[in-house]
Design a protein around this motif. Structure first.
Motif, mmCIF file in Angstrom:
data_model
loop_
_atom_site.group_PDB
_atom_site.id
_atom_site.type_symbol
_atom_site.label_atom_id
_atom_site.label_comp_id
_atom_site.label_asym_id
_atom_site.label_seq_id
_atom_site.Cartn_x
_atom_site.Cartn_y
_atom_site.Cartn_z
ATOM 1 N N TYR A 1 49.459 -20.927 -36.968
ATOM 2 C CA TYR A 1 49.543 -22.362 -36.722
ATOM 3 C C TYR A 1 48.350 -23.166 -37.249
ATOM 4 O O TYR A 1 48.259 -24.357 -36.976
ATOM 5 C CB TYR A 1 49.706 -22.616 -35.218
ATOM 6 N N ARG A 2 47.426 -22.510 -37.936
ATOM 7 C CA ARG A 2 46.228 -23.194 -38.453
ATOM 8 C C ARG A 2 45.484 -23.936 -37.342
ATOM 9 O O ARG A 2 44.863 -24.990 -37.588
ATOM 10 C CB ARG A 2 46.585 -24.164 -39.577
ATOM 11 N N GLN A 3 45.541 -23.411 -36.124
ATOM 12 C CA GLN A 3 44.864 -24.054 -35.010
ATOM 13 C C GLN A 3 43.357 -24.119 -35.252
ATOM 14 O O GLN A 3 42.739 -23.138 -35.670
ATOM 15 C CB GLN A 3 45.118 -23.292 -33.709
ATOM 16 N N ALA A 4 42.762 -25.301 -35.010
ATOM 17 C CA ALA A 4 41.322 -25.523 -35.209
ATOM 18 C C ALA A 4 40.886 -25.136 -36.613
ATOM 19 O O ALA A 4 39.756 -24.703 -36.827
ATOM 20 C CB ALA A 4 40.511 -24.754 -34.160
ATOM 21 N N GLY A 5 41.776 -25.300 -37.578
ATOM 22 C CA GLY A 5 41.446 -25.019 -38.970
ATOM 23 C C GLY A 5 41.540 -23.572 -39.366
ATOM 24 O O GLY A 5 41.125 -23.209 -40.472
ATOM 25 N N SER A 6 42.075 -22.699 -38.506
ATOM 26 C CA SER A 6 42.166 -21.280 -38.860
ATOM 27 C C SER A 6 43.065 -21.107 -40.078
ATOM 28 O O SER A 6 44.098 -21.744 -40.216
ATOM 29 C CB SER A 6 42.694 -20.479 -37.673
ATOM 30 N N ASN A 7 42.653 -20.205 -40.971
ATOM 31 C CA ASN A 7 43.339 -20.075 -42.244
ATOM 32 C C ASN A 7 42.939 -18.759 -42.906
ATOM 33 O O ASN A 7 41.789 -18.343 -42.829
ATOM 34 C CB ASN A 7 42.972 -21.244 -43.165
ATOM 35 N N ASP A 8 43.897 -18.100 -43.550
ATOM 36 C CA ASP A 8 43.626 -16.849 -44.272
ATOM 37 C C ASP A 8 43.975 -16.906 -45.750
ATOM 38 O O ASP A 8 43.670 -15.955 -46.479
ATOM 39 C CB ASP A 8 44.420 -15.700 -43.649
ATOM 40 N N PHE A 9 44.654 -17.978 -46.196
ATOM 41 C CA PHE A 9 45.142 -18.016 -47.572
ATOM 42 C C PHE A 9 44.711 -19.299 -48.273
ATOM 43 O O PHE A 9 44.674 -20.369 -47.663
ATOM 44 C CB PHE A 9 46.673 -17.927 -47.591
ATOM 45 N N TRP A 10 44.433 -19.168 -49.584
ATOM 46 C CA TRP A 10 44.004 -20.298 -50.400
ATOM 47 C C TRP A 10 44.760 -20.288 -51.721
ATOM 48 O O TRP A 10 45.195 -19.236 -52.202
ATOM 49 C CB TRP A 10 42.499 -20.212 -50.667
ATOM 50 N N PRO A 11 44.933 -21.459 -52.332
ATOM 51 C CA PRO A 11 45.698 -21.528 -53.579
ATOM 52 C C PRO A 11 44.950 -20.898 -54.741
ATOM 53 O O PRO A 11 43.718 -20.887 -54.782
ATOM 54 C CB PRO A 11 45.869 -23.037 -53.807
ATOM 55 N N GLY A 12 45.714 -20.381 -55.700
ATOM 56 C CA GLY A 12 45.144 -19.976 -56.970
ATOM 57 C C GLY A 12 45.100 -18.483 -57.208
ATOM 58 O O GLY A 12 45.120 -17.677 -56.277
ATOM 59 N N PRO B 1 38.538 -25.133 -50.272
ATOM 60 C CA PRO B 1 39.097 -25.865 -49.130
ATOM 61 C C PRO B 1 40.468 -25.307 -48.766
ATOM 62 O O PRO B 1 41.096 -24.590 -49.548
ATOM 63 C CB PRO B 1 39.206 -27.296 -49.664
ATOM 64 N N ALA B 2 40.936 -25.627 -47.580
ATOM 65 C CA ALA B 2 42.253 -25.166 -47.124
ATOM 66 C C ALA B 2 43.354 -25.786 -47.975
ATOM 67 O O ALA B 2 43.200 -26.887 -48.513
ATOM 68 C CB ALA B 2 42.444 -25.539 -45.660
ATOM 69 N N PRO B 3 44.484 -25.091 -48.130
ATOM 70 C CA PRO B 3 45.597 -25.637 -48.919
ATOM 71 C C PRO B 3 46.212 -26.848 -48.239
ATOM 72 O O PRO B 3 46.207 -26.960 -47.015
ATOM 73 C CB PRO B 3 46.582 -24.462 -48.971
ATOM 74 N N THR B 4 46.751 -27.754 -49.049
ATOM 75 C CA THR B 4 47.328 -28.989 -48.502
ATOM 76 C C THR B 4 48.732 -29.294 -49.006
ATOM 77 O O THR B 4 49.411 -30.146 -48.427
ATOM 78 C CB THR B 4 46.441 -30.196 -48.853
ATOM 79 N N ALA B 5 49.195 -28.649 -50.069
ATOM 80 C CA ALA B 5 50.447 -29.045 -50.708
ATOM 81 C C ALA B 5 51.659 -28.680 -49.860
ATOM 82 O O ALA B 5 51.681 -27.648 -49.180
ATOM 83 C CB ALA B 5 50.559 -28.389 -52.084
#
Length: 581
Positions: free
Chosen positions: A91-102, A23-27
């Protein structure tokens, strides 16, 4: 403010790693030990709340005035077949994302990369440490939850690297345990080894700041919907930190240090490490941006002397810069002056700012928001997304005031581009102040499989006390010099009294093709020696003088190259670098 952006769904599948179901990062946690409140996120981006689309880079702290909207590290390179790869965040528009934790797991037999949703969840966190708490632990043995849960080790059985966050291993068993006396690795001795090639102190594997946040992220955790790129396979260990030093420019500065690891089995060439910034300096509608090439800093300042409106800073507005203090190591014999010191291919040369790009908040235009993988990479490389080169002057495309057809990779450098005699700013290009964004990018380098590189940045806030054509930029440049000296000295003021109220010497011009003028009249009364060393640490000359109205003119017989000035007096020592062209 909310930004306009769009993205394409990715259909690319890497041969080395398939998308993982993270899932996308949230912290998000606030760094607020000094005069800055900075929101830190664990997804590559910083300074804002992606849900509410509001910014949290408040300086002065408690003022309600914000100087930055959002920022993020960007990476990009090519494989041996010319395939472009990128990893970025906006801006993570519409859930766009390239990075995840860990941290990434690597199969030792096949080389396949993976990360489980459980691992992503476990690292959806920012790990916090206070230097005072660690000092108290060493003095009293009383540990905090932060010390007890510090993420010192990776899961080797799962294919992760054995060490994660820096820690002192008290019994040298390779396993972090506060019960055994291990602790987050602040260096309380302030003693560091020295690089024999450069004379610089080596301090990569420590924690810094009075308060630090540490986190780890990757670009393989799921489908990349920001850049739409195949996974690079990079693992990034990041720390954000700050110092409580009232009266110093460091009190208005936050630092960001990135350890970049190529966990893949692919060699990437023409790789760039960049930092994207959407500044929003108070009132975002009247900003200008620019850069200082020699200092490797991109900055934002107000388009006039009044940052008006309810969120503005008012009269005599500040400037804010993103200063690249350290860059990845340059390739051997690349014939590029990557660190702007007038010398190419010196030992351990760093890739500092190789491009400064500005673009507009519009979709579907060659100077606007990136959408394709290649768009991000072109901006990192210092060209427009239609592959046109940036040209010096005007709007960077041959139009407007002062426009030329001469290619460059640095937009709006003022007077800091030695290849041009005519200054170039947004003002003299007749561009209207607006809501800006910019990108500071390193010069290109190669990332081999398993290679580790570093990039360190500082966000610096400075404010003028007088009107000027470029409000607070001169003050920002002075603050940048102080921050750079602090960084070069491994984040310690030992031997760097110019960080206190006592002023130092003024040297100009730098670089110079003839002589250097050294004005020591700002020093306190006393006797001083000025020693000059060349790039090989050989003593060139020594000057003895009293500070009262002392002006020296030196360097007429020196060869071209880098020199280091070391000024010493009673209870005083400072150093600086100059370049003879």
């Amino acid at each position: 403010m909310k930004k306009n952006f769009f993205f394409f769904a990715s259909l690319l599948i890497s041969l080395e790693v398939a998308a993982q179901p993270c899932p996308a990062p949230t912290a998000g946690v606030d760094l607020q030990i000094n005069n800055v409140r900075a929101r830190i996120l664990n997804g590559g981006d910083l300074w804002w709340n992606p849900t509410s689309q509001t910014n949290y880079y408040t300086v002065p702290i408690g003022s309600g005035k914000n100087a930055l909207f959002a920022g993020s590290v960007w990476f990009g390179g090519m494989d041996g077949n010319g395939q472009i790869y990128a990893a970025a965040q906006t801006y993570r528009q519409a859930g766009s994302n390239d990075f995840w934790p860990g941290p990434i797991s690597k199969n030792p037999g096949t080389g396949a990369l993976s990360i489980s949703p459980t691992t992503c969840g476990n690292y959806d966190h920012l790990f916090h440490a206070l230097k005072a708490d660690v000092q108290n632990f060493l003095n009293s043995g009383i540990s905090t939850i932060d010390i007890q849960t510090w993420p010192g080790n990776g899961n080797v059985a799962a294919g992760e690297l054995p060490s994660l966050a820096p820690y002192f291993d008290a019994n040298n068993d390779g396993l972090y345990s506060a019960m055994n006396g291990d602790y987050p690795y602040f260096n309380f001795s302030n003693s560091y080894p020295t690089n024999p090639n450069t004379g610089q102190k080596i301090c990569e594997d420590y924690l810094f700041g009075d308060e630090v946040l540490w986190w780890v992220f990757n670009d393989i955790g799921n489908s990349k919907t920001e850049t739409n790129s195949q996974p690079i396979g990079i693992e990034v260990r990041a720390m954000a930190f700050a110092y409580n030093m009232p009266g110093s420019d460091l009190n208005n500065t936050t630092f960001y240090k990135y350890q970049i690891i190529n966990r893949s089995s692919t060699t990437f060439h023409d790789f760039h490490a960049g930092f994207w910034v959407d500044p929003d300096l108070g009132n975002s509608a009247d900003d200008y941006v620019g850069c200082d090439i020699g200092r490797s800093i991109g900055y934002v300042y107000n388009g006039d002397a009044d940052d008006d409106g309810p969120v503005g800073y008012g009269l005599l507005p500040p400037a804010v810069g993103l200063d690249m203090l350290r860059g990845p190591l340059a390739d051997n014999n690349d014939f590029i002056d990557n660190d702007h010191d007038g010398v190419t291919d010196e030992p351990d040369e760093e890739c500092l700012m190789g491009a400064f790009m500005y673009y507009v908040n519009m979709n579907g235009v060659p100077t606007g928001n990136p959408a394709l993988t290649s768009d991000y990479y072109k901006y990192l490389s210092g060209i427009w997304i239609d592959s046109a080169p940036v040209t010096y002057g005007g709007d960077g495309r041959g139009n407007g005031g002062g426009a030329t057809s001469i290619a460059t990779t640095y937009m709006f450098p003022g007077t800091t581009n030695p290849a041009f005699t005519t200054p170039w700013t947004m003002g003299n290009a007749q561009i209207s102040p607006d809501d800006m964004r910019f990108l500071v990018s390193s010069s290109p380098f190669t990332m081999q499989p398993g290679e580790v590189n570093y990039a360190t940045y500082a966000a610096i806030w400075a404010r003028t006390t007088s009107t000027s054509a470029m409000p607070s930029v001169a003050e920002l440049q002075n603050a940048s010099d102080i921050v750079q000296a602090f960084f070069d000295n491994c984040f310690t003021v030992t031997g760097l009294n110019q960080l206190s109220e006592q002023p130092g010497i003024v040297i100009g011009p730098n670089p110079s093709s003839s002589t250097f003028t050294v004005n020591a009249s700002r020093l306190n009364a006393g006797s001083y020696s000025l020693k000059v060393f060349d790039a090989a640490s050989r003593l060139v000359e020594t000057f003895q003088f009293n500070s009262v109205s002392t002006v020296l003119t030196i360097g007429s017989k020196w060869s071209k190259g880098v020199y280091y000035f070391v000024l010493e007096g009673e209870n005083y020592r400072s150093s600086t670098k100059v370049v003879k062209q």
